[in-house]
Design a protein around this motif. Sequence first.
Motif, PDB file in Angstrom:
ATOM      1  N   TYR A  83       0.831  -1.253   0.082  1.00 52.30           N
ATOM      2  CA  TYR A  83       0.019  -0.031  -0.033  1.00 52.30           C
ATOM      3  C   TYR A  83       0.853   1.291  -0.048  1.00 52.30           C
ATOM      4  CZ  TYR A  83       1.126  -1.525   4.796  1.00 52.30           C
ATOM      5  OH  TYR A  83       1.891  -1.953   5.785  1.00 52.30           O
ATOM      6  N   LYS A  84       2.315   1.276  -0.261  1.00 53.72           N
ATOM      7  CA  LYS A  84       3.016   2.127  -0.323  1.00 53.72           C
ATOM      8  C   LYS A  84       3.440   2.202  -1.768  1.00 53.72           C
ATOM      9  CE  LYS A  84       4.819   1.722   4.590  1.00 53.72           C
ATOM     10  NZ  LYS A  84       6.035   1.936   5.208  1.00 53.72           N
ATOM     11  N   ASP A  85       4.255   3.409  -1.994  1.00 51.81           N
ATOM     12  CA  ASP A  85       4.646   3.853  -3.425  1.00 51.81           C
ATOM     13  C   ASP A  85       5.828   2.725  -4.013  1.00 51.81           C
ATOM     14  OD1 ASP A  85       3.227   6.014  -3.838  1.00 51.81           O
ATOM     15  OD2 ASP A  85       4.618   7.406  -2.803  1.00 51.81           O
ATOM     16  N   ASP A  86       6.656   2.316  -2.878  1.00 42.79           N
ATOM     17  CA  ASP A  86       7.550   1.345  -3.336  1.00 42.79           C
ATOM     18  C   ASP A  86       7.036   0.017  -3.624  1.00 42.79           C
ATOM     19  OD1 ASP A  86       9.966   0.082  -3.856  1.00 42.79           O
ATOM     20  OD2 ASP A  86      11.096   0.980  -2.345  1.00 42.79           O
ATOM     21  N   LYS A  87       6.999  -0.711  -4.834  1.00 43.17           N
ATOM     22  CA  LYS A  87       6.433  -1.733  -5.241  1.00 43.17           C
ATOM     23  C   LYS A  87       7.475  -3.000  -5.137  1.00 43.17           C
ATOM     24  CE  LYS A  87       2.764   0.250  -5.770  1.00 43.17           C
ATOM     25  NZ  LYS A  87       1.657   0.078  -4.513  1.00 43.17           N
ATOM     26  N   GLN A  88       8.594  -2.585  -4.773  1.00 41.91           N
ATOM     27  CA  GLN A  88       9.908  -3.720  -4.647  1.00 41.91           C
ATOM     28  C   GLN A  88      10.172  -4.005  -3.192  1.00 41.91           C
ATOM     29  OE1 GLN A  88      13.133  -2.274  -7.523  1.00 41.91           O
ATOM     30  NE2 GLN A  88      12.683  -4.255  -8.437  1.00 41.91           N
ATOM     31  N   LEU A  89       9.934  -3.112  -2.516  1.00 38.57           N
ATOM     32  CA  LEU A  89      10.209  -3.373  -0.926  1.00 38.57           C
ATOM     33  C   LEU A  89       9.240  -2.742  -0.125  1.00 38.57           C
ATOM     34  CD1 LEU A  89      12.158  -3.948   1.471  1.00 38.57           C
ATOM     35  CD2 LEU A  89      12.979  -1.645   1.279  1.00 38.57           C
ATOM     36  N   LEU A  90       8.433  -3.580   0.780  1.00 39.06           N
ATOM     37  CA  LEU A  90       7.525  -3.226   1.672  1.00 39.06           C
ATOM     38  C   LEU A  90       8.084  -3.266   2.992  1.00 39.06           C
ATOM     39  CD1 LEU A  90       3.943  -3.204   1.747  1.00 39.06           C
ATOM     40  CD2 LEU A  90       4.999  -4.073   3.804  1.00 39.06           C
ATOM     41  N   ALA A  91       8.343  -2.369   3.971  1.00 34.60           N
ATOM     42  CA  ALA A  91       9.125  -2.539   5.008  1.00 34.60           C
ATOM     43  C   ALA A  91       8.225  -1.540   5.864  1.00 34.60           C
ATOM     44  CB  ALA A  91      10.387  -1.792   5.269  1.00 34.60           C
ATOM     45  N   ASP A  92       7.334  -2.339   6.999  1.00 35.65           N
ATOM     46  CA  ASP A  92       6.440  -1.585   7.815  1.00 35.65           C
ATOM     47  C   ASP A  92       6.321  -2.355   9.144  1.00 35.65           C
ATOM     48  OD1 ASP A  92       4.527   0.300   8.728  1.00 35.65           O
ATOM     49  OD2 ASP A  92       3.297  -0.152   6.756  1.00 35.65           O
ATOM     50  N   ARG A  93       5.591  -1.526  10.133  1.00 34.40           N
ATOM     51  CA  ARG A  93       5.348  -2.065  11.526  1.00 34.40           C
ATOM     52  C   ARG A  93       4.157  -3.158  11.159  1.00 34.40           C
ATOM     53  NH1 ARG A  93       7.133   2.728  11.695  1.00 34.40           N
ATOM     54  NH2 ARG A  93       8.876   3.272  13.181  1.00 34.40           N
ATOM     55  N   LEU A  94       4.293  -4.312  11.880  1.00 35.55           N
ATOM     56  CA  LEU A  94       3.509  -5.634  11.608  1.00 35.55           C
ATOM     57  C   LEU A  94       1.749  -4.979  12.091  1.00 35.55           C
ATOM     58  CD1 LEU A  94       3.097  -8.325  11.063  1.00 35.55           C
ATOM     59  CD2 LEU A  94       3.394  -8.952  13.615  1.00 35.55           C
ATOM     60  N   ASP A  95       1.605  -4.459  13.006  1.00 33.25           N
ATOM     61  CA  ASP A  95       0.359  -3.809  13.195  1.00 33.25           C
ATOM     62  C   ASP A  95      -0.408  -3.113  12.097  1.00 33.25           C
ATOM     63  OD1 ASP A  95       2.003  -2.023  13.963  1.00 33.25           O
ATOM     64  OD2 ASP A  95       0.541  -0.789  15.489  1.00 33.25           O
ATOM     65  N   VAL A  96       0.528  -2.277  11.436  1.00 38.26           N
ATOM     66  CA  VAL A  96       0.049  -1.480  10.321  1.00 38.26           C
ATOM     67  C   VAL A  96      -0.245  -2.465   9.071  1.00 38.26           C
ATOM     68  CG1 VAL A  96       0.645   0.274   8.694  1.00 38.26           C
ATOM     69  CG2 VAL A  96       1.215   0.587  11.270  1.00 38.26           C
ATOM     70  N   TYR A  97       0.649  -3.246   8.885  1.00 40.53           N
ATOM     71  CA  TYR A  97       0.475  -4.253   7.792  1.00 40.53           C
ATOM     72  C   TYR A  97      -0.468  -5.210   7.795  1.00 40.53           C
ATOM     73  CZ  TYR A  97       1.887  -7.773   4.516  1.00 40.53           C
ATOM     74  OH  TYR A  97       1.985  -8.693   3.311  1.00 40.53           O
ATOM     75  N   LEU A  98      -0.941  -5.600   9.215  1.00 39.50           N
ATOM     76  CA  LEU A  98      -2.025  -6.467   9.302  1.00 39.50           C
ATOM     77  C   LEU A  98      -3.308  -5.602   9.206  1.00 39.50           C
ATOM     78  CD1 LEU A  98      -0.680  -8.314  12.565  1.00 39.50           C
ATOM     79  CD2 LEU A  98      -1.107  -9.205  10.016  1.00 39.50           C
ATOM     80  N   SER A  99      -3.407  -4.344   9.523  1.00 40.81           N
ATOM     81  CA  SER A  99      -4.422  -3.437   9.529  1.00 40.81           C
ATOM     82  C   SER A  99      -4.859  -3.315   7.985  1.00 40.81           C
ATOM     83  CB  SER A  99      -4.158  -2.255  10.001  1.00 40.81           C
ATOM     84  OG  SER A  99      -5.380  -1.153   9.850  1.00 40.81           O
ATOM     85  N   ASN A 100      -3.910  -3.257   7.138  1.00 43.76           N
ATOM     86  CA  ASN A 100      -4.237  -2.828   5.736  1.00 43.76           C
ATOM     87  C   ASN A 100      -4.290  -4.393   4.800  1.00 43.76           C
ATOM     88  OD1 ASN A 100      -3.400   0.062   4.723  1.00 43.76           O
ATOM     89  ND2 ASN A 100      -2.028  -0.406   6.478  1.00 43.76           N
ATOM     90  N   ASN A 101      -3.921  -5.451   5.490  1.00 38.62           N
ATOM     91  CA  ASN A 101      -4.292  -6.782   4.882  1.00 38.62           C
ATOM     92  C   ASN A 101      -4.928  -7.679   5.691  1.00 38.62           C
ATOM     93  OD1 ASN A 101      -2.373  -6.786   2.014  1.00 38.62           O
ATOM     94  ND2 ASN A 101      -1.193  -5.789   3.771  1.00 38.62           N
ATOM     95  N   ARG A 102      -6.203  -7.150   6.234  1.00 38.66           N
ATOM     96  CA  ARG A 102      -6.873  -8.033   7.110  1.00 38.66           C
ATOM     97  C   ARG A 102      -7.314  -9.287   6.475  1.00 38.66           C
ATOM     98  NH1 ARG A 102      -8.624  -4.743  11.228  1.00 38.66           N
ATOM     99  NH2 ARG A 102      -8.437  -2.914  10.665  1.00 38.66           N
ATOM    100  N   ASN A 103      -7.470  -9.488   5.390  1.00 40.08           N
ATOM    101  CA  ASN A 103      -7.782 -11.014   4.850  1.00 40.08           C
ATOM    102  C   ASN A 103      -6.661 -11.782   4.395  1.00 40.08           C
ATOM    103  OD1 ASN A 103     -10.530  -9.934   4.728  1.00 40.08           O
ATOM    104  ND2 ASN A 103     -10.068  -8.979   2.840  1.00 40.08           N
ATOM    105  N   LEU A 104      -5.472 -11.499   4.742  1.00 46.02           N
ATOM    106  CA  LEU A 104      -4.408 -12.595   4.432  1.00 46.02           C
ATOM    107  C   LEU A 104      -4.280 -13.532   5.664  1.00 46.02           C
ATOM    108  CD1 LEU A 104      -1.683 -10.394   3.047  1.00 46.02           C
ATOM    109  CD2 LEU A 104      -3.272 -11.890   1.716  1.00 46.02           C
ATOM    110  N   VAL A 105      -5.406 -14.247   5.855  1.00 48.42           N
ATOM    111  CA  VAL A 105      -5.145 -15.449   6.871  1.00 48.42           C
ATOM    112  C   VAL A 105      -5.438 -16.761   6.271  1.00 48.42           C
ATOM    113  CG1 VAL A 105      -6.079 -13.937   8.878  1.00 48.42           C
ATOM    114  CG2 VAL A 105      -7.656 -15.369   7.411  1.00 48.42           C
ATOM    115  N   PHE A 106      -5.661 -16.934   5.075  1.00 46.61           N
ATOM    116  CA  PHE A 106      -5.937 -18.071   4.191  1.00 46.61           C
ATOM    117  C   PHE A 106      -4.479 -18.597   3.894  1.00 46.61           C
ATOM    118  CE2 PHE A 106      -6.462 -14.535   1.534  1.00 46.61           C
ATOM    119  CZ  PHE A 106      -5.643 -14.804   0.739  1.00 46.61           C
ATOM    120  N   PRO A 107      -4.186 -19.820   3.912  1.00 46.38           N
ATOM    121  CA  PRO A 107      -3.125 -20.303   3.021  1.00 46.38           C
ATOM    122  C   PRO A 107      -2.650 -19.955   1.688  1.00 46.38           C
ATOM    123  CG  PRO A 107      -4.273 -22.155   4.025  1.00 46.38           C
ATOM    124  CD  PRO A 107      -5.225 -21.238   4.063  1.00 46.38           C
TER     125      PRO A 107
END
Length: 286
Positions: free
Chosen positions: A14-38
Amino acid sequence: MAKIPVIEQCTVSYKDDKQLLADRLDVYLSNNRNLVFPHRHNFYHLVLFTDGAGAHEIDFKTYPVTAGQVYCMGPGQVHSWMFEGNMQGYILNFDIDYFKSLLLHPDYVENLALFSSLNESVFNLSTDTLAEVIPLFNQLVDLKYSPAEVDVKRALLLYILLKLEQDYIPSFPRKTMDYQMLLIKNFIALVDQRYKELHLPKEYAELLFVTPNHLNGVCKEYLGMQAGEVIRGRIHLEAKRLLILPDWTISQVAYELQFSDNSYFTKFFKKVEGMTPEEFRKAQWK
């Protein structure tokens, strides 16, 4: 037929850099709530936990979350999350070719023990290393996306990986990259590419220009198992990955893995897993 979803970097960034995403885990989980499936990734993926509970699963092995734990995954592995509570930490996703224009050897990161398919790359950092890398993660997360910062971000990411590598004890004896270790690396790569069609050590030995006895001996010394076990382990892992797909029949899984018939596949799977494919599938979805 459905496949295990492959998550691309651009779809979770959800950031401009599409080759590297570096973030705090809580922020990442908030932005990708549905990534719980295999699912699988087509990029490298690293998480450092500093707080929280629950578990995560990598290739059907479950790991309880603990503070100071790191896990590292290469492209293609299957994983899912079962987190509980207030998850804190850091997440790094980076493209396969992220270091291509920076390093003399573009496959340098691929050859780190952290991302080797020979290892189980889930481990806890020492207190000193944890205190040292947290400011580095914060610095990387806070860097803005701009052409001027690209090499700074790459260098900082590489430094973090090397600090983690120093703290990591691989599951096989660490040896220098001599001829024997290179043989193992090439064998593992071949198995990843050809496991569906080639099931016998002698077939890989021929491609590697060594005798089956030599290949078995080197595997035993470096991996603690014979070449046949490596091949069967890779077939077994892919079988489990396919069996969790609800709309695949057992016959389709057997056909995909090029078994001659269902009974042979069932016999193979039960010998390795200790249960039939049907029993494994029911255990995953209950």
